[in-house]
Structures are given as structure tokens and as C-alpha cells.
Design a protein around this motif. Structure first.
Motif, PDB file in Angstrom:
ATOM      1  N   PHE A 145       0.871  -1.170   0.000  1.00 43.15           N
ATOM      2  CA  PHE A 145       0.000   0.000   0.000  1.00 43.15           C
ATOM      3  C   PHE A 145       0.902   1.212   0.000  1.00 43.15           C
ATOM      4  O   PHE A 145       1.844   1.291   0.794  1.00 43.15           O
ATOM      5  N   ASN A 146       0.621   2.153  -0.885  1.00 42.49           N
ATOM      6  CA  ASN A 146       1.448   3.341  -0.991  1.00 42.49           C
ATOM      7  C   ASN A 146       0.577   4.579  -1.200  1.00 42.49           C
ATOM      8  O   ASN A 146      -0.429   4.519  -1.895  1.00 42.49           O
ATOM      9  N   VAL A 147       0.988   5.660  -0.573  1.00 39.35           N
ATOM     10  CA  VAL A 147       0.403   6.966  -0.852  1.00 39.35           C
ATOM     11  C   VAL A 147       1.472   7.727  -1.622  1.00 39.35           C
ATOM     12  O   VAL A 147       2.563   7.976  -1.103  1.00 39.35           O
ATOM     13  N   GLU A 148       1.151   8.045  -2.865  1.00 40.69           N
ATOM     14  CA  GLU A 148       2.102   8.703  -3.757  1.00 40.69           C
ATOM     15  C   GLU A 148       2.694   9.959  -3.115  1.00 40.69           C
ATOM     16  O   GLU A 148       1.975  10.775  -2.546  1.00 40.69           O
ATOM     17  N   ASP A 149       4.000  10.090  -3.211  1.00 45.36           N
ATOM     18  CA  ASP A 149       4.720  11.281  -2.740  1.00 45.36           C
ATOM     19  C   ASP A 149       4.483  11.586  -1.258  1.00 45.36           C
ATOM     20  O   ASP A 149       4.525  12.750  -0.842  1.00 45.36           O
ATOM     21  N   TYR A 150       4.221  10.569  -0.471  1.00 49.89           N
ATOM     22  CA  TYR A 150       4.002  10.807   0.948  1.00 49.89           C
ATOM     23  C   TYR A 150       4.812   9.848   1.825  1.00 49.89           C
ATOM     24  O   TYR A 150       5.557  10.284   2.689  1.00 49.89           O
ATOM     25  N   PHE A 151       4.646   8.539   1.611  1.00 48.93           N
ATOM     26  CA  PHE A 151       5.345   7.577   2.460  1.00 48.93           C
ATOM     27  C   PHE A 151       6.835   7.605   2.156  1.00 48.93           C
ATOM     28  O   PHE A 151       7.250   7.560   1.008  1.00 48.93           O
ATOM     29  N   ASN A 152       7.629   7.642   3.222  1.00 49.22           N
ATOM     30  CA  ASN A 152       9.077   7.551   3.046  1.00 49.22           C
ATOM     31  C   ASN A 152       9.472   6.071   3.013  1.00 49.22           C
ATOM     32  O   ASN A 152       8.619   5.186   3.123  1.00 49.22           O
ATOM     33  N   GLY A 153      10.752   5.821   2.872  1.00 50.08           N
ATOM     34  CA  GLY A 153      11.230   4.446   2.780  1.00 50.08           C
ATOM     35  C   GLY A 153      10.855   3.598   3.973  1.00 50.08           C
ATOM     36  O   GLY A 153      10.436   2.444   3.827  1.00 50.08           O
ATOM     37  N   ASP A 154      10.987   4.138   5.188  1.00 52.21           N
ATOM     38  CA  ASP A 154      10.650   3.372   6.386  1.00 52.21           C
ATOM     39  C   ASP A 154       9.161   3.024   6.436  1.00 52.21           C
ATOM     40  O   ASP A 154       8.793   1.911   6.820  1.00 52.21           O
ATOM     41  N   ASP A 155       8.302   3.975   6.066  1.00 46.68           N
ATOM     42  CA  ASP A 155       6.858   3.702   6.027  1.00 46.68           C
ATOM     43  C   ASP A 155       6.564   2.548   5.068  1.00 46.68           C
ATOM     44  O   ASP A 155       5.790   1.648   5.377  1.00 46.68           O
ATOM     45  N   ARG A 156       7.178   2.618   3.913  1.00 44.41           N
ATOM     46  CA  ARG A 156       6.947   1.590   2.893  1.00 44.41           C
ATOM     47  C   ARG A 156       7.471   0.240   3.350  1.00 44.41           C
ATOM     48  O   ARG A 156       6.809  -0.781   3.174  1.00 44.41           O
ATOM     49  N   ILE A 157       8.662   0.218   3.940  1.00 44.84           N
ATOM     50  CA  ILE A 157       9.243  -1.039   4.433  1.00 44.84           C
ATOM     51  C   ILE A 157       8.334  -1.656   5.490  1.00 44.84           C
ATOM     52  O   ILE A 157       8.050  -2.863   5.456  1.00 44.84           O
ATOM     53  N   ASN A 158       7.886  -0.850   6.444  1.00 41.93           N
ATOM     54  CA  ASN A 158       7.042  -1.374   7.527  1.00 41.93           C
ATOM     55  C   ASN A 158       5.749  -1.965   6.994  1.00 41.93           C
ATOM     56  O   ASN A 158       5.308  -3.024   7.455  1.00 41.93           O
ATOM     57  N   ARG A 159       5.121  -1.308   6.039  1.00 40.95           N
ATOM     58  CA  ARG A 159       3.898  -1.843   5.464  1.00 40.95           C
ATOM     59  C   ARG A 159       4.185  -3.136   4.703  1.00 40.95           C
ATOM     60  O   ARG A 159       3.434  -4.100   4.779  1.00 40.95           O
TER      61      ARG A 159
END
Length: 180
Positions: A145-159
């Protein structure tokens, strides 16, 4: 106008199940499936990719392989959920000054609260998809799950870690700087 987050969650789950089934029927080599939401929460849909399309763009030995493997902007399949996106936009347009300061054009606290509730709903729904029968029939498809131009690398990794096998999550984390 009130936004019905429960209805949004249920409708989103139905859309995800339907689209996953449709895409897996059309593309037997699907390997990645990402729920994608725009930063202004006016658009939502799916971005997905196949092994065939990945191979057309980069082989495993190329230096940009990880970029093409995990960067949703380079993927083959896009499916916008038009009805949900329309509902999301209509809600924000019902009282635009409530969500964007007319003098600065910055998002307001009310927008931030709405955004947080949309993100929480999306996190819950993609987790429900992970546990669904339809996804269980395709255990090798990576979810995100991604929010374009919002989630940083750590947010993306955790999800990604919550949604996928440990080996896949480790690979994703090792190469995050190559595609984010």
C-alpha cells in the motif's frame, strides 16, 4: 456532508478482491499488487506488475533491476477505482475551505484527520486482502500500500513487512534506496 469510512472500507475491499481476481485470471505471472492512493486522497486504485513485463524492462543482472521490480510508476497494470475516487473527491469538494486553507493552499487539520482515517482504512483493507481466500490462492503475489509522494522508505518497508513473507520483506528493505 459526512464521509462514511465503514462504507469506504467495505467498498474498497470488494474492489480489491474483484480486481485481484480479474488480474490474476488475465496475467498468470503477476508478482506484485499495490493499493495506491493519491496524496490529496482524491484517487485510489491498484498498480500491479507481471514477471513478463519486468523481464522486458530489466534482467536480474542489470543495475536497474530492483528499480523496475519495485517502482510502481514503471509497472504495467493500472486500475483506478472510479466510483470510490469520485466519492473521495466529492467529499473534499463539499467544503473545500475546510480541507485546504484558501490563503495558503496548505492542507488543514481537518484534511489531515481525514487523510489519517483514509490511510488507516487502506491499511486495514490491504491486510484483510492478504488474509482473504483470493489472495491465499496466489501466495507468491507481493502486496503493498502506498500513498504517492508521501510515504518515506521506512513507512513503505514497515507496510511491506506486515503484508509479505520475511524473505520478500528483507529483499525489499535491502533495495529500497534503488526505487524510492
Amino acid at each position: 456532508m459526512e464521509f462514511n469510512y465503514n462504507k469506504f472500507s467495505n467498498d474498497l475491499f470488494h474492489e480489491l478482491v474483484t480486481v485481484l481476481q480479474k488480474i490474476t485470471e488475465e496475467h498468470k505471472d503477476l508478482y506484485a499488487f499495490t493499493l495506491s492512493c493519491s496524496r490529496d486522497v482524491r484517487s485510489i486504485g491498484v498498480i500491479a506488475n507481471t514477471k513478463t513485463y519486468l523481464a522486458k524492462n530489466a534482467d536480474e543482472q542489470s543495475e536497474d533491476y530492483w528499480y523496475y521490480k519495485y517502482c510502481e510508476n514503471e509497472w504495467e497494470i493500472f486500475d483506478t477505482f472510479h466510483t470510490l475516487s469520485k466519492d473521495m473527491s466529492m467529499f473534499l469538494e463539499s467544503d473545500p475551505d475546510k480541507f485546504t486553507n484558501p490563503n495558503t493552499y496548505f492542507f488543514t487539520e481537518e484534511f489531515d484527520e481525514h487523510f489519517d482515517r483514509i490511510v488507516a482504512a487502506c491499511d486495514e483493507v490491504i491486510s484483510r486482502l492478504r488474509d482473504s481466500k483470493g489472495k491465499q490462492e496466489h501466495p507468491n503475489i507481493l502486496l503493498n500500500f502506498n500513498v504517492e509522494d508521501y510515504f518515506n522508505g521506512d513507512d513503505r518497508i514497515n507496510r511491506f513487512k506486515v503484508l509479505n513473507r520475511k524473505e520478500a520483506a528483507k529483499e525489499y528493505e535491502e533495495h529500497i534506496k534503488e526505487f524510492v
